[in-house]
Design a protein around this motif. Structure first.
Motif, PDB file in Angstrom:
ATOM      1  N   ASN A   1      -5.808   4.764 -14.006  1.00  0.00           N
ATOM      2  CA  ASN A   1      -4.740   5.536 -13.365  1.00  0.00           C
ATOM      3  C   ASN A   1      -5.271   6.385 -12.221  1.00  0.00           C
ATOM      4  OD1 ASN A   1      -2.973   8.070 -13.035  1.00  0.00           O
ATOM      5  ND2 ASN A   1      -1.660   6.747 -14.266  1.00  0.00           N
ATOM      6  N   ILE A   2      -6.323   7.138 -12.474  1.00  0.00           N
ATOM      7  CA  ILE A   2      -6.843   8.073 -11.475  1.00  0.00           C
ATOM      8  C   ILE A   2      -7.486   7.332 -10.312  1.00  0.00           C
ATOM      9  CG2 ILE A   2      -8.492   9.934 -11.084  1.00  0.00           C
ATOM     10  CD1 ILE A   2      -8.042  10.717 -14.048  1.00  0.00           C
ATOM     11  N   PHE A   3      -8.344   6.370 -10.614  1.00  0.00           N
ATOM     12  CA  PHE A   3      -9.013   5.626  -9.537  1.00  0.00           C
ATOM     13  C   PHE A   3      -8.014   4.788  -8.745  1.00  0.00           C
ATOM     14  CE2 PHE A   3     -13.139   5.653 -12.223  1.00  0.00           C
ATOM     15  CZ  PHE A   3     -13.349   6.982 -11.848  1.00  0.00           C
TER      16      PHE A   3
ATOM     17  N   GLY B   1       0.784  -1.226   0.000  1.00  0.00           N
ATOM     18  CA  GLY B   1       0.000   0.000   0.000  1.00  0.00           C
ATOM     19  C   GLY B   1       0.816   1.275   0.000  1.00  0.00           C
ATOM     20  N   TRP B   2       2.165   1.137  -0.096  1.00  0.00           N
ATOM     21  CA  TRP B   2       3.025   2.308   0.049  1.00  0.00           C
ATOM     22  C   TRP B   2       2.787   3.362  -1.032  1.00  0.00           C
ATOM     23  CZ3 TRP B   2       7.700   3.871  -2.709  1.00  0.00           C
ATOM     24  CH2 TRP B   2       8.360   4.920  -2.082  1.00  0.00           C
ATOM     25  N   GLN B   3       2.773   2.947  -2.306  1.00  0.00           N
ATOM     26  CA  GLN B   3       2.611   3.903  -3.400  1.00  0.00           C
ATOM     27  C   GLN B   3       1.281   4.642  -3.309  1.00  0.00           C
ATOM     28  OE1 GLN B   3       3.564   1.707  -7.008  1.00  0.00           O
ATOM     29  NE2 GLN B   3       4.620   3.453  -7.842  1.00  0.00           N
ATOM     30  N   GLN B   4       0.192   3.909  -3.060  1.00  0.00           N
ATOM     31  CA  GLN B   4      -1.119   4.535  -2.992  1.00  0.00           C
ATOM     32  C   GLN B   4      -1.236   5.463  -1.791  1.00  0.00           C
ATOM     33  OE1 GLN B   4      -3.312   0.757  -3.526  1.00  0.00           O
ATOM     34  NE2 GLN B   4      -4.582   1.857  -5.002  1.00  0.00           N
ATOM     35  N   CYS B   5      -0.629   5.083  -0.658  1.00  0.00           N
ATOM     36  CA  CYS B   5      -0.639   5.961   0.513  1.00  0.00           C
ATOM     37  C   CYS B   5       0.053   7.284   0.198  1.00  0.00           C
ATOM     38  CB  CYS B   5       0.051   5.280   1.699  1.00  0.00           C
ATOM     39  SG  CYS B   5      -0.911   3.975   2.471  1.00  0.00           S
ATOM     40  N   GLN B   6       1.226   7.195  -0.423  1.00  0.00           N
ATOM     41  CA  GLN B   6       1.964   8.413  -0.779  1.00  0.00           C
ATOM     42  C   GLN B   6       1.188   9.257  -1.790  1.00  0.00           C
ATOM     43  OE1 GLN B   6       4.820   9.303   0.827  1.00  0.00           O
ATOM     44  NE2 GLN B   6       4.369   7.481   2.033  1.00  0.00           N
ATOM     45  N   ALA B   7       0.515   8.592  -2.718  1.00  0.00           N
ATOM     46  CA  ALA B   7      -0.261   9.314  -3.728  1.00  0.00           C
ATOM     47  C   ALA B   7      -1.432  10.064  -3.096  1.00  0.00           C
ATOM     48  CB  ALA B   7      -0.770   8.339  -4.790  1.00  0.00           C
TER      49      ALA B   7
ATOM     50  N   ASP C   1       6.013  10.068 -12.287  1.00  0.00           N
ATOM     51  CA  ASP C   1       5.718  10.759 -13.542  1.00  0.00           C
ATOM     52  C   ASP C   1       4.988   9.877 -14.554  1.00  0.00           C
ATOM     53  OD1 ASP C   1       7.796   9.050 -13.963  1.00  0.00           O
ATOM     54  OD2 ASP C   1       9.079  10.471 -15.029  1.00  0.00           O
ATOM     55  N   THR C   2       4.620   8.660 -14.128  1.00  0.00           N
ATOM     56  CA  THR C   2       3.913   7.746 -15.040  1.00  0.00           C
ATOM     57  C   THR C   2       2.636   7.204 -14.402  1.00  0.00           C
ATOM     58  OG1 THR C   2       5.336   5.940 -14.245  1.00  0.00           O
ATOM     59  CG2 THR C   2       5.999   7.053 -16.269  1.00  0.00           C
ATOM     60  N   ASP C   3       2.800   6.237 -13.490  1.00  0.00           N
ATOM     61  CA  ASP C   3       1.649   5.508 -12.958  1.00  0.00           C
ATOM     62  C   ASP C   3       0.811   6.324 -11.973  1.00  0.00           C
ATOM     63  OD1 ASP C   3       2.767   3.549 -14.464  1.00  0.00           O
ATOM     64  OD2 ASP C   3       3.540   2.379 -12.789  1.00  0.00           O
ATOM     65  N   ILE C   4       1.431   7.276 -11.257  1.00  0.00           N
ATOM     66  CA  ILE C   4       0.685   8.098 -10.299  1.00  0.00           C
ATOM     67  C   ILE C   4       0.834   9.579 -10.647  1.00  0.00           C
ATOM     68  CG2 ILE C   4       0.647   6.469  -8.379  1.00  0.00           C
ATOM     69  CD1 ILE C   4       3.122   7.845  -7.262  1.00  0.00           C
TER      70      ILE C   4
ATOM     71  N   PRO D   1      -7.949  -1.333  -7.233  1.00  0.00           N
ATOM     72  CA  PRO D   1      -6.566  -1.783  -7.052  1.00  0.00           C
ATOM     73  C   PRO D   1      -5.612  -1.052  -7.991  1.00  0.00           C
ATOM     74  CG  PRO D   1      -8.043  -3.659  -7.124  1.00  0.00           C
ATOM     75  CD  PRO D   1      -8.872  -2.461  -7.478  1.00  0.00           C
ATOM     76  N   PHE D   2      -4.403  -0.834  -7.529  1.00  0.00           N
ATOM     77  CA  PHE D   2      -3.388  -0.127  -8.307  1.00  0.00           C
ATOM     78  C   PHE D   2      -2.986  -0.965  -9.513  1.00  0.00           C
ATOM     79  CE2 PHE D   2       0.985   1.560  -8.935  1.00  0.00           C
ATOM     80  CZ  PHE D   2       0.630   2.877  -9.150  1.00  0.00           C
ATOM     81  N   THR D   3      -3.014  -0.378 -10.729  1.00  0.00           N
ATOM     82  CA  THR D   3      -2.750  -1.135 -11.953  1.00  0.00           C
ATOM     83  C   THR D   3      -1.459  -0.737 -12.657  1.00  0.00           C
ATOM     84  OG1 THR D   3      -4.050   0.437 -13.266  1.00  0.00           O
ATOM     85  CG2 THR D   3      -5.206  -1.492 -12.373  1.00  0.00           C
ATOM     86  N   GLY D   4      -0.983   0.471 -12.446  1.00  0.00           N
ATOM     87  CA  GLY D   4       0.232   0.909 -13.120  1.00  0.00           C
ATOM     88  C   GLY D   4       0.026   1.321 -14.564  1.00  0.00           C
ATOM     89  N   VAL D   5      -1.183   1.725 -14.931  1.00  0.00           N
ATOM     90  CA  VAL D   5      -1.487   2.169 -16.291  1.00  0.00           C
ATOM     91  C   VAL D   5      -1.291   3.679 -16.377  1.00  0.00           C
ATOM     92  CG1 VAL D   5      -3.293   2.340 -18.038  1.00  0.00           C
ATOM     93  CG2 VAL D   5      -3.086   0.273 -16.667  1.00  0.00           C
ATOM     94  N   THR D   6      -0.786   4.150 -17.500  1.00  0.00           N
ATOM     95  CA  THR D   6      -0.493   5.578 -17.673  1.00  0.00           C
ATOM     96  C   THR D   6      -1.711   6.349 -18.168  1.00  0.00           C
ATOM     97  OG1 THR D   6       0.286   5.157 -19.926  1.00  0.00           O
ATOM     98  CG2 THR D   6       1.926   5.120 -18.166  1.00  0.00           C
ATOM     99  N   ILE D   7      -1.672   7.669 -17.955  1.00  0.00           N
ATOM    100  CA  ILE D   7      -2.693   8.562 -18.525  1.00  0.00           C
ATOM    101  C   ILE D   7      -2.209   9.008 -19.904  1.00  0.00           C
ATOM    102  CG2 ILE D   7      -3.903  10.768 -18.299  1.00  0.00           C
ATOM    103  CD1 ILE D   7      -3.708  10.548 -15.331  1.00  0.00           C
ATOM    104  N   PRO D   8      -3.020   8.866 -20.938  1.00  0.00           N
ATOM    105  CA  PRO D   8      -2.589   9.242 -22.284  1.00  0.00           C
ATOM    106  C   PRO D   8      -2.097  10.683 -22.360  1.00  0.00           C
ATOM    107  CG  PRO D   8      -4.666   8.049 -22.377  1.00  0.00           C
ATOM    108  CD  PRO D   8      -4.384   8.310 -20.921  1.00  0.00           C
ATOM    109  N   PHE D   9      -0.897  10.867 -22.955  1.00  0.00           N
ATOM    110  CA  PHE D   9      -0.285  12.162 -23.247  1.00  0.00           C
ATOM    111  C   PHE D   9       0.214  12.917 -22.004  1.00  0.00           C
ATOM    112  CE2 PHE D   9      -3.681  11.536 -26.474  1.00  0.00           C
ATOM    113  CZ  PHE D   9      -2.855  11.233 -27.537  1.00  0.00           C
ATOM    114  N   ILE D  10      -0.210  12.536 -20.816  1.00  0.00           N
ATOM    115  CA  ILE D  10       0.205  13.228 -19.605  1.00  0.00           C
ATOM    116  C   ILE D  10       1.385  12.512 -18.954  1.00  0.00           C
ATOM    117  CG2 ILE D  10      -0.509  14.032 -17.318  1.00  0.00           C
ATOM    118  CD1 ILE D  10      -1.857  15.523 -19.568  1.00  0.00           C
TER     119      ILE D  10
END
Length: 428
Positions: free
Chosen positions: A369-371, A278-284, A310-313, A378-387
């Protein structure tokens, strides 16, 4: 001139003002050691604006709305990516943003003529096959990346535009069903597409990249729905119900037999496991809360120290430094690009299907990505297009942006002028 009364110069000025406003915030609130850093960023962003606007003047189109929105979004992302941790200039992201603009024009030219795509549809099937084979042979031990030393490539990203494209082909075949056994009739192309979908699912499973599966599933679902709705497709209600039940069964089985790391993400309590899964999501989430509505200021965030900031979160990173309002503005820009393509009258059913497929990719990736960053799924590691940062993703999404443009930025052929007969001429 636009139909709503806006001149080309007026709409481009709105785009320039958007970037000038963001750059002004960088100068006033940004964290930088040398004034040269924000100056270089400003010159690069505004220079690209001016050059692209001049190039657009030479492109014969009936509307430039999509292009203006697209360059506005890309340069916004360049500004965001250049400020994470400290104001600088994200050269790599800038280069791929320019490449995305070029890919957009390539994708636009590629799919303008649906007859050409229909005639060469099996070439695109072959391209998908080559990309799948390259992943198996060259990415290493069940990975998704090909390391060339000076650059890494993710072939699965390039599968997406061609996966969207093949679903838009062979639509007319829905009316020409072949008799199999008894009264059972099938459309061969539908079974080919179903097979391609199955191969991609197995590939993602084999490569342990299940986070991208919802995106491919969204494209397949929208593609089959568009084929079902094709005029005179004549699919029975029993078949539709059967397809729905089969799809639901696949989802249930996939969730039940998902690998251990997926099960952990599905059931983890991030606040009781802040140093583990849960570390990444907590920090996010903490970063979004600390940023508030207006942010700490460009370069003043700390989330850049977290992997994949700069990618997944990236949504959380923008929220921390620029504020939730600006992060939502970036999302709104992507949605505006999608909506602009959907509300305009499509050139053909082919282009409608193409637009729906690309919209499915962009919406699915943004949602994941946002949810995921907000711990709603659950955290998926998918990027936001163009961002998000990423070369393969930028090039792939650039091609799909061209597909969207082709659906609504029509180019009409100039009719040949024929001599008008002289009504006063006497005939013998």
């Amino acid at each position: 001139m636009y139909k709503n009364g806006l001149f080309y110069g007026g709409i481009t000025m709105l785009s320039l003002l958007t970037h000038i406003s963001l750059l002004a915030i960088v100068f006033v609130k940004g964290e930088y050691d040398n004034i040269f850093d924000p100056v270089l960023l400003s010159v690069a962003v505004l220079g690209l604006d001016i050059v692209y606007f001049c190039i657009l003047k030479f492109l014969k189109q009936n509307t430039y709305t999509f292009d203006i929105l697209f360059i506005t979004l890309l340069n916004m992302s360049v500004i965001f990516q250049s400020c994470f941790g400290k104001v600088g200039f994200a050269v790599k992201h800038y280069i791929f943003a320019v490449a995305a603009l070029i890919c957009c024009q390539i994708g636009y030219r590629l799919v303008q003529d649906y007859k050409f795509i229909e005639k060469h549809k099996y070439i695109f099937y072959g391209i998908i096959g080559v990309l799948i084979i390259s992943i198996i042979l060259f990415t290493g031990s069940r990975g998704m990346w090909i390391n060339l030393g000076f650059i890494t490539i993710q072939p699965s990203e390039f599968i997406k535009p061609f996966f969207v494209l093949v679903f838009a082909t062979s639509l007319a075949a829905q009316q020409n069903k072949k008799k199999l056994i008894g009264n059972i009739k099938i459309v061969c192309d539908n079974w080919i597409l179903l097979g391609i979908t199955g191969l991609i699912v197995l590939l993602q499973w084999w490569c342990r990249d299940l986070g991208s599966l919802p995106t491919f599933a969204a494209v397949a679902a929208c593609g089959f729905i568009m084929r079902i709705c094709y005029p005179k497709a004549k699919l029975s209600k029993k078949m539709l119900i059967g397809i729905g039940i089969a799809g639901l069964a696949v989802i249930i089985v996939a969730l039940k037999f998902a690998p251990g790391y997926v099960q952990d993400r599905l059931h983890v309590d991030i606040w009781s496991d802040q140093t583990g899964n849960g570390w990444q999501q907590c920090q996010a989430l903490i970063a979004i809360a600390e940023g508030g509505w207006f942010g700490k200021g460009p370069g003043h965030g700390r989330l850049y120290k977290v992997p994949a900031a700069d990618t997944d979160i990236v949504f959380s990173s923008i929220s921390e430094e620029w504020g939730l309002l600006t992060a939502l503005l970036a999302v709104f820009m992507i949605m505006l690009i999608i909506v602009t393509s959907l509300i305009n009258r499509p050139r053909s059913y082919f282009h409608t299907t193409l637009t729906v497929g690309v919209s499915a990719v962009f919406v699915a990736q943004m949602a994941l990505n946002i949810f995921g960053s907000c711990n709603m799924i659950p955290f998926t590691g998918v990027t936001i297009p163009f961002i998000s940062q990423g070369g393969s993703s930028m090039l792939s999404c650039g091609l799909m942006a061209g597909f969207l443009k082709a659906g609504q930025a029509m180019v009409y052929p100039v009719p040949e002028k024929r001599p008008v007969p002289n009504q006063n001429r006497r005939t013998v």
